[in-house]
Design a protein around this motif. Structure first.
Motif, PDB file in Angstrom:
ATOM      1  N   PRO A   1      -3.879  11.470  21.076  1.00 18.07           N
ATOM      2  CA  PRO A   1      -2.495  11.048  21.324  1.00 18.07           C
ATOM      3  C   PRO A   1      -2.336   9.524  21.338  1.00 18.07           C
ATOM      4  CG  PRO A   1      -3.076  12.766  22.853  1.00 18.07           C
ATOM      5  CD  PRO A   1      -4.329  12.381  22.142  1.00 18.07           C
ATOM      6  N   GLY A   2      -3.378   8.819  21.767  1.00 18.03           N
ATOM      7  CA  GLY A   2      -3.318   7.358  21.719  1.00 18.03           C
ATOM      8  C   GLY A   2      -3.193   6.847  20.287  1.00 18.03           C
ATOM      9  N   PHE A   3      -3.934   7.477  19.368  1.00 14.41           N
ATOM     10  CA  PHE A   3      -3.829   7.099  17.958  1.00 14.41           C
ATOM     11  C   PHE A   3      -2.460   7.458  17.400  1.00 14.41           C
ATOM     12  CE2 PHE A   3      -8.676   7.476  17.264  1.00 14.41           C
ATOM     13  CZ  PHE A   3      -8.851   6.195  17.740  1.00 14.41           C
ATOM     14  N   ILE A   4      -1.941   8.615  17.782  1.00 17.35           N
ATOM     15  CA  ILE A   4      -0.613   9.014  17.308  1.00 17.35           C
ATOM     16  C   ILE A   4       0.442   8.029  17.801  1.00 17.35           C
ATOM     17  CG2 ILE A   4       1.187  10.780  17.498  1.00 17.35           C
ATOM     18  CD1 ILE A   4      -1.056  12.870  17.596  1.00 17.35           C
ATOM     19  N   LEU A   5       0.369   7.669  19.071  1.00 19.29           N
ATOM     20  CA  LEU A   5       1.339   6.711  19.613  1.00 19.29           C
ATOM     21  C   LEU A   5       1.160   5.327  18.988  1.00 19.29           C
ATOM     22  CD1 LEU A   5       1.341   7.773  23.357  1.00 19.29           C
ATOM     23  CD2 LEU A   5       3.134   8.135  21.669  1.00 19.29           C
ATOM     24  N   GLY A   6      -0.087   4.933  18.716  1.00 23.76           N
ATOM     25  CA  GLY A   6      -0.327   3.644  18.069  1.00 23.76           C
ATOM     26  C   GLY A   6       0.279   3.591  16.675  1.00 23.76           C
ATOM     27  N   GLU A   7       0.089   4.666  15.907  1.00 24.08           N
ATOM     28  CA  GLU A   7       0.683   4.728  14.572  1.00 24.08           C
ATOM     29  C   GLU A   7       2.208   4.733  14.672  1.00 24.08           C
ATOM     30  OE1 GLU A   7       2.744   6.160  11.325  1.00 24.08           O
ATOM     31  OE2 GLU A   7       2.401   7.531  13.006  1.00 24.08           O
ATOM     32  N   THR A   8       2.747   5.422  15.657  1.00 22.56           N
ATOM     33  CA  THR A   8       4.197   5.466  15.843  1.00 22.56           C
ATOM     34  C   THR A   8       4.749   4.078  16.154  1.00 22.56           C
ATOM     35  OG1 THR A   8       4.043   7.737  16.638  1.00 22.56           O
ATOM     36  CG2 THR A   8       6.049   6.538  17.177  1.00 22.56           C
ATOM     37  N   VAL A   9       4.071   3.348  17.016  1.00 22.75           N
ATOM     38  CA  VAL A   9       4.520   1.992  17.351  1.00 22.75           C
ATOM     39  C   VAL A   9       4.484   1.097  16.120  1.00 22.75           C
ATOM     40  CG1 VAL A   9       3.880  -0.079  18.655  1.00 22.75           C
ATOM     41  CG2 VAL A   9       3.950   2.122  19.795  1.00 22.75           C
ATOM     42  N   LEU A  10       3.382   1.174  15.352  1.00 21.24           N
ATOM     43  CA  LEU A  10       3.295   0.337  14.144  1.00 21.24           C
ATOM     44  C   LEU A  10       4.386   0.698  13.138  1.00 21.24           C
ATOM     45  CD1 LEU A  10      -0.542   0.083  13.570  1.00 21.24           C
ATOM     46  CD2 LEU A  10       1.009  -1.722  14.280  1.00 21.24           C
TER      47      LEU A  10
ATOM     48  N   LEU B   1       5.279  -2.075  10.536  1.00 14.50           N
ATOM     49  CA  LEU B   1       3.940  -2.438  10.073  1.00 14.50           C
ATOM     50  C   LEU B   1       3.104  -1.222   9.713  1.00 14.50           C
ATOM     51  CD1 LEU B   1       3.137  -5.192  12.692  1.00 14.50           C
ATOM     52  CD2 LEU B   1       3.705  -5.521  10.295  1.00 14.50           C
ATOM     53  N   GLY B   2       3.654  -0.054   9.862  1.00 13.54           N
ATOM     54  CA  GLY B   2       2.897   1.171   9.606  1.00 13.54           C
ATOM     55  C   GLY B   2       3.294   1.805   8.305  1.00 13.54           C
ATOM     56  N   ILE B   3       3.504   3.090   8.350  1.00 18.19           N
ATOM     57  CA  ILE B   3       3.914   3.846   7.179  1.00 18.19           C
ATOM     58  C   ILE B   3       5.377   3.525   6.904  1.00 18.19           C
ATOM     59  CG2 ILE B   3       4.244   6.170   6.273  1.00 18.19           C
ATOM     60  CD1 ILE B   3       1.865   7.014   7.990  1.00 18.19           C
ATOM     61  N   VAL B   4       5.667   3.141   5.678  1.00 16.19           N
ATOM     62  CA  VAL B   4       7.025   2.704   5.322  1.00 16.19           C
ATOM     63  C   VAL B   4       7.715   3.767   4.484  1.00 16.19           C
ATOM     64  CG1 VAL B   4       6.516   0.259   5.487  1.00 16.19           C
ATOM     65  CG2 VAL B   4       6.105   1.435   3.339  1.00 16.19           C
ATOM     66  N   ASP B   5       9.036   3.662   4.390  1.00 20.88           N
ATOM     67  CA  ASP B   5       9.828   4.609   3.595  1.00 20.88           C
ATOM     68  C   ASP B   5       9.392   4.546   2.141  1.00 20.88           C
ATOM     69  OD1 ASP B   5      11.286   5.540   5.729  1.00 20.88           O
ATOM     70  OD2 ASP B   5      12.785   3.962   5.560  1.00 20.88           O
ATOM     71  N   PRO B   6       9.397   5.588   1.429  1.00 18.83           N
ATOM     72  CA  PRO B   6      10.003   6.895   1.632  1.00 18.83           C
ATOM     73  C   PRO B   6       9.114   7.867   2.407  1.00 18.83           C
ATOM     74  CG  PRO B   6       9.161   6.802  -0.587  1.00 18.83           C
ATOM     75  CD  PRO B   6       8.880   5.468   0.049  1.00 18.83           C
ATOM     76  N   ALA B   7       7.871   7.489   2.727  1.00 21.24           N
ATOM     77  CA  ALA B   7       7.029   8.374   3.530  1.00 21.24           C
ATOM     78  C   ALA B   7       7.618   8.483   4.931  1.00 21.24           C
ATOM     79  CB  ALA B   7       5.609   7.845   3.593  1.00 21.24           C
ATOM     80  N   VAL B   8       7.339   9.604   5.585  1.00 25.68           N
ATOM     81  CA  VAL B   8       7.945   9.883   6.890  1.00 25.68           C
ATOM     82  C   VAL B   8       6.897   9.743   7.992  1.00 25.68           C
ATOM     83  CG1 VAL B   8       9.143  11.610   8.259  1.00 25.68           C
ATOM     84  CG2 VAL B   8       9.601  11.443   5.827  1.00 25.68           C
ATOM     85  N   SER B   9       7.301   9.074   9.042  1.00 26.83           N
ATOM     86  CA  SER B   9       6.490   8.930  10.241  1.00 26.83           C
ATOM     87  C   SER B   9       7.428   9.008  11.433  1.00 26.83           C
ATOM     88  CB  SER B   9       5.768   7.583  10.214  1.00 26.83           C
ATOM     89  OG  SER B   9       5.222   7.282  11.472  1.00 26.83           O
ATOM     90  N   TRP B  10       6.907   9.398  12.577  1.00 29.15           N
ATOM     91  CA  TRP B  10       7.766   9.458  13.758  1.00 29.15           C
ATOM     92  C   TRP B  10       8.323   8.084  14.090  1.00 29.15           C
ATOM     93  CZ3 TRP B  10       3.850  13.113  16.335  1.00 29.15           C
ATOM     94  CH2 TRP B  10       4.242  14.433  16.147  1.00 29.15           C
TER      95      TRP B  10
ATOM     96  N   LEU C   1       0.839  -1.187   0.000  1.00 34.09           N
ATOM     97  CA  LEU C   1       0.000   0.000   0.000  1.00 34.09           C
ATOM     98  C   LEU C   1       0.877   1.241   0.000  1.00 34.09           C
ATOM     99  CD1 LEU C   1      -2.533  -1.088   2.760  1.00 34.09           C
ATOM    100  CD2 LEU C   1      -2.914  -1.132   0.305  1.00 34.09           C
ATOM    101  N   ASP C   2       0.399   2.316  -0.652  1.00 35.27           N
ATOM    102  CA  ASP C   2       1.160   3.568  -0.568  1.00 35.27           C
ATOM    103  C   ASP C   2       0.927   4.197   0.807  1.00 35.27           C
ATOM    104  OD1 ASP C   2      -1.373   4.608  -0.757  1.00 35.27           O
ATOM    105  OD2 ASP C   2      -0.981   5.868  -2.497  1.00 35.27           O
ATOM    106  N   SER C   3       1.610   5.282   1.084  1.00 32.34           N
ATOM    107  CA  SER C   3       1.584   5.844   2.436  1.00 32.34           C
ATOM    108  C   SER C   3       0.193   6.357   2.816  1.00 32.34           C
ATOM    109  CB  SER C   3       2.616   6.949   2.569  1.00 32.34           C
ATOM    110  OG  SER C   3       2.342   7.999   1.670  1.00 32.34           O
ATOM    111  N   GLY C   4      -0.547   6.947   1.873  1.00 27.23           N
ATOM    112  CA  GLY C   4      -1.886   7.445   2.182  1.00 27.23           C
ATOM    113  C   GLY C   4      -2.845   6.323   2.521  1.00 27.23           C
ATOM    114  N   GLN C   5      -2.829   5.251   1.730  1.00 29.66           N
ATOM    115  CA  GLN C   5      -3.681   4.105   2.009  1.00 29.66           C
ATOM    116  C   GLN C   5      -3.288   3.439   3.313  1.00 29.66           C
ATOM    117  OE1 GLN C   5      -2.919   1.901  -1.550  1.00 29.66           O
ATOM    118  NE2 GLN C   5      -4.782   2.629  -2.572  1.00 29.66           N
ATOM    119  N   SER C   6      -1.994   3.349   3.550  1.00 31.54           N
ATOM    120  CA  SER C   6      -1.506   2.744   4.784  1.00 31.54           C
ATOM    121  C   SER C   6      -1.951   3.558   6.002  1.00 31.54           C
ATOM    122  CB  SER C   6       0.007   2.636   4.730  1.00 31.54           C
ATOM    123  OG  SER C   6       0.501   2.024   5.878  1.00 31.54           O
ATOM    124  N   PHE C   7      -1.863   4.890   5.885  1.00 34.40           N
ATOM    125  CA  PHE C   7      -2.283   5.744   6.997  1.00 34.40           C
ATOM    126  C   PHE C   7      -3.773   5.588   7.272  1.00 34.40           C
ATOM    127  CE2 PHE C   7      -3.809   9.792   8.691  1.00 34.40           C
ATOM    128  CZ  PHE C   7      -3.050   9.857   9.846  1.00 34.40           C
TER     129      PHE C   7
END
Length: 185
Positions: free
Chosen positions: A100-109, A114-123, A27-33
């Protein structure tokens, strides 16, 4: 509520990891998000639903709601005039703590891959990329900046929630005393 109780029985992190591992990695970064947002929402809604249900059940037994029903006030008026204002502060705090729980959940993934992958940027991907070894961290301590910004963002949402609760809750708003009103006139 039975569905909510069933979802609550499963540990949240394991359910998130399981749901995300079932889905495609191409999936691209938008779909993944969007997918991560849907998964985190699916895991997070039961706690808020139980909180709101408990509040509504306790408020509807209060004397002012019972009196309104006895006076034949329509149920929608009772809901919007009596029940929702009583719950406003808890709803505001619940939502602003959920973000913030959703932000931390996305950060953990993203940290786990398992979350947003390179080249897209995520914390999470920034933390994973930069803090790969302790030697990196010792030599370049500024690699912790994504973690610092993550902390600041979650604290900002908490403070915004407190501010909104203080401003919008009609029952906990500080009103000037009659003496102060006379002094200002």
């Amino acid at each position: 509520m039975r569905i909510a109780e069933f979802v609550i029985l499963i540990p949240g992190l394991y359910l998130i990891l399981f749901l995300r591992s079932l889905l495609s990695r191409e999936l691209d970064s938008g779909q993944s998000f969007m997918l991560i947002t849907v998964i985190l929402s699916f895991v997070g809604w039961p706690g808020s639903a139980r909180l709101i249900r408990g509040l509504v059940h306790s408020i509807k037994r209060e004397d002012f709601v019972v009196n309104a029903r006895l006076e034949s006030i329509p149920p929608l008026v009772i809901i919007f005039r009596h029940i929702i204002p009583q719950m406003s502060s808890i709803l505001i705090v619940s939502v602003t703590l959920g973000i913030p729980g959703f932000i931390l959940g996305e950060t953990v993934l993203s940290y786990l891959g398992l979350g947003i992958v390179d080249p897209a940027v995520s914390w999470g991907s920034l933390l994973n990329r930069e803090i790969s070894t302790l030697a990196n961290l010792r030599n370049f301590p500024w690699f912790l900046y994504p973690g610092l910004f993550l902390l600041l963002a979650t604290l900002a949402f908490n403070f915004i929630g407190d501010l909104l609760r203080d401003l919008l809750d009609p029952y906990h708003r500080e009103r000037p005393s009659p003496r102060k009103r006379k002094e200002t006139s």
